[in-house]
Scaffold this motif. Structure first.
Motif, PDB file in Angstrom:
ATOM      1  N   ALA A 137       0.843  -1.189   0.000  1.00  0.00           N
ATOM      2  CA  ALA A 137       0.000   0.000   0.000  1.00  0.00           C
ATOM      3  C   ALA A 137       0.880   1.242   0.000  1.00  0.00           C
ATOM      4  CB  ALA A 137      -0.944   0.014   1.198  1.00  0.00           C
ATOM      5  N   SER A 138       0.349   2.315  -0.552  1.00  0.00           N
ATOM      6  CA  SER A 138       1.026   3.613  -0.540  1.00  0.00           C
ATOM      7  C   SER A 138       0.012   4.677  -0.162  1.00  0.00           C
ATOM      8  CB  SER A 138       1.648   3.928  -1.909  1.00  0.00           C
ATOM      9  OG  SER A 138       0.643   3.981  -2.911  1.00  0.00           O
ATOM     10  N   ILE A 139       0.498   5.868   0.156  1.00  0.00           N
ATOM     11  CA  ILE A 139      -0.363   6.941   0.625  1.00  0.00           C
ATOM     12  C   ILE A 139      -0.031   8.218  -0.139  1.00  0.00           C
ATOM     13  CG2 ILE A 139       1.219   7.563   2.494  1.00  0.00           C
ATOM     14  CD1 ILE A 139      -1.193   8.240   4.212  1.00  0.00           C
ATOM     15  N   SER A 140      -1.051   9.027  -0.425  1.00  0.00           N
ATOM     16  CA  SER A 140      -0.838  10.290  -1.133  1.00  0.00           C
ATOM     17  C   SER A 140      -1.917  11.280  -0.721  1.00  0.00           C
ATOM     18  CB  SER A 140      -0.865  10.077  -2.655  1.00  0.00           C
ATOM     19  OG  SER A 140      -2.136   9.589  -3.063  1.00  0.00           O
ATOM     20  N   VAL A 201       1.429   2.136   8.630  1.00  0.00           N
ATOM     21  CA  VAL A 201       1.964   1.199   9.624  1.00  0.00           C
ATOM     22  C   VAL A 201       2.042  -0.208   9.041  1.00  0.00           C
ATOM     23  CG1 VAL A 201       1.614   0.136  11.876  1.00  0.00           C
ATOM     24  CG2 VAL A 201       1.085   2.569  11.543  1.00  0.00           C
ATOM     25  N   SER A 202       0.924  -0.721   8.511  1.00  0.00           N
ATOM     26  CA  SER A 202       0.896  -2.092   8.000  1.00  0.00           C
ATOM     27  C   SER A 202      -0.261  -2.254   7.028  1.00  0.00           C
ATOM     28  CB  SER A 202       0.769  -3.110   9.139  1.00  0.00           C
ATOM     29  OG  SER A 202      -0.467  -2.935   9.812  1.00  0.00           O
ATOM     30  N   ILE A 215       4.687  -1.748   6.518  1.00  0.00           N
ATOM     31  CA  ILE A 215       4.983  -0.869   5.387  1.00  0.00           C
ATOM     32  C   ILE A 215       5.338   0.513   5.915  1.00  0.00           C
ATOM     33  CG2 ILE A 215       3.590  -2.069   3.657  1.00  0.00           C
ATOM     34  CD1 ILE A 215       1.316  -0.140   4.245  1.00  0.00           C
ATOM     35  N   SER A 216       5.973   1.328   5.083  1.00  0.00           N
ATOM     36  CA  SER A 216       6.337   2.685   5.460  1.00  0.00           C
ATOM     37  C   SER A 216       5.860   3.648   4.382  1.00  0.00           C
ATOM     38  CB  SER A 216       7.848   2.816   5.658  1.00  0.00           C
ATOM     39  OG  SER A 216       8.532   2.503   4.446  1.00  0.00           O
ATOM     40  N   GLY A 217       5.825   4.892   4.732  1.00  0.00           N
ATOM     41  CA  GLY A 217       5.370   5.935   3.822  1.00  0.00           C
ATOM     42  C   GLY A 217       4.529   6.942   4.581  1.00  0.00           C
ATOM     43  N   SER A 218       4.668   8.200   4.269  1.00  0.00           N
ATOM     44  CA  SER A 218       3.901   9.215   4.970  1.00  0.00           C
ATOM     45  C   SER A 218       3.708  10.436   4.093  1.00  0.00           C
ATOM     46  CB  SER A 218       4.597   9.616   6.274  1.00  0.00           C
ATOM     47  OG  SER A 218       5.856  10.209   5.999  1.00  0.00           O
TER      48      SER A 218
END
Length: 281
Positions: A137-140, A201-202, A215-218
């Motif tokens: 997963a990713s975040i935007s 987080v996951s 997972i990581s990303g912010s």
């Protein structure tokens, strides 16, 4: 001449005589001569239910069942892939998928009985092993960024379909959001008054097996403070005088501009301490 089929699939092991009597509107014929039919004891095989495992799982246990005329303690496991079995010639075995098996997502495992006694042959049954890929997963930020204090924005999560993503807001209590079959999900932020961080987080499959992956990303929603302005205190001057103003700005403002409802002039309308000269009106 008519052909007649007789179903004897439910008969048990033994020797049987099958005869036929023909019947029509005119009556019935004599019973035909008996046909001797021998039914041997047959074998049965059950590879067990289909299984689904995670990409990170090293191996699975399989348990075949041999029945009927087959030896109940023996059997043979084979794979449509390139993984390996322990106890390949036993009913119970452990299968270790290969890298190629995992890339293919599915592999068929076949359990075959030993040759049984009698005239009937060995039987086989298959187990379909599904290997789930590692969820990601990713975040935007899909909404406005930066925003003004007191406004909201939108965050979008993109990832493996049918998963649950866990995330935090400014490192607080973990929250979750469901990613459906489309592969994405969005959430509206709260009304924000300061810069706010959203961190992954996951991610895990919503249904078992969940196959949790860290997972990581912010992303950061930047919040600009609202501009504040103060024109200073009320003032009274003589008709032929001037007024030195004392304006101030703060919050998100760094400069200002003076305007008038009359016909006077400013020596510098962009200066906070501009000098105002009233007009004749």
């Amino acid at each position: 001449t008519n052909t007649i089929s007789v179903d004897i699939s439910g008969a048990s092991k033994g020797t049987y005589n099958v005869s036929v009597i023909a019947t029509n509107a005119c009556g019935s014929s004599l019973e035909s001569a008996g046909l001797e039919v021998s039914i041997g004891d047959f074998a049965t095989a059950d590879a067990g239910p289909d299984q689904t495992i995670c990409f990170s799982d090293v191996s699975i246990d399989v348990d075949g069942t041999a029945g009927g005329a087959a030896n109940k303690n023996n059997g043979t496991w084979t794979s449509s892939g390139s993984g390996t079995f322990s106890n390949i010639f036993k009913t119970r075995a452990t299968y270790t998928p290969s890298a190629a098996d995992k890339s293919a997502d599915t592999v068929t495992l076949t359990f075959t009985t030993d040759d049984p006694n009698g005239s009937c042959g060995a039987e086989s049954d298959v187990l379909v092993l599904t290997i789930l890929p590692e969820p990601t997963a990713s975040i935007s930020v899909s909404g406005t960024n930066p925003i003004c204090s007191g406004s909201a924005s939108e965050i979008t999560f993109t990832g493996t379909p049918n998963t649950t993503v866990t995330y935090t807001i400014d490192g607080g209590t973990p929250q979750t959001i469901q990613i459906d079959g489309s592969g994405s999900a969005s959430v509206a932020t709260a009304v924000l008054t300061a810069d706010t961080d959203y961190s992954l987080v996951s991610v895990e499959y919503t249904n078992a097996p969940v196959c949790t992956e860290s997972i990581s990303g912010s992303v950061t929603i930047t919040v600009n403070p609202l501009p504040l302005v103060d024109a200073g205190s009320e003032a009274t001057i003589c008709a032929d005088g001037t007024l030195t103003l004392a304006g101030s700005v703060s919050g998100g403002a760094t400069a200002g501009e003076w305007t008038t409802s009359g016909d006077g002039t400013f020596d510098n309308e962009f200066a906070l301490n501009a000098v105002y000269t009233p007009g004749t009106n």
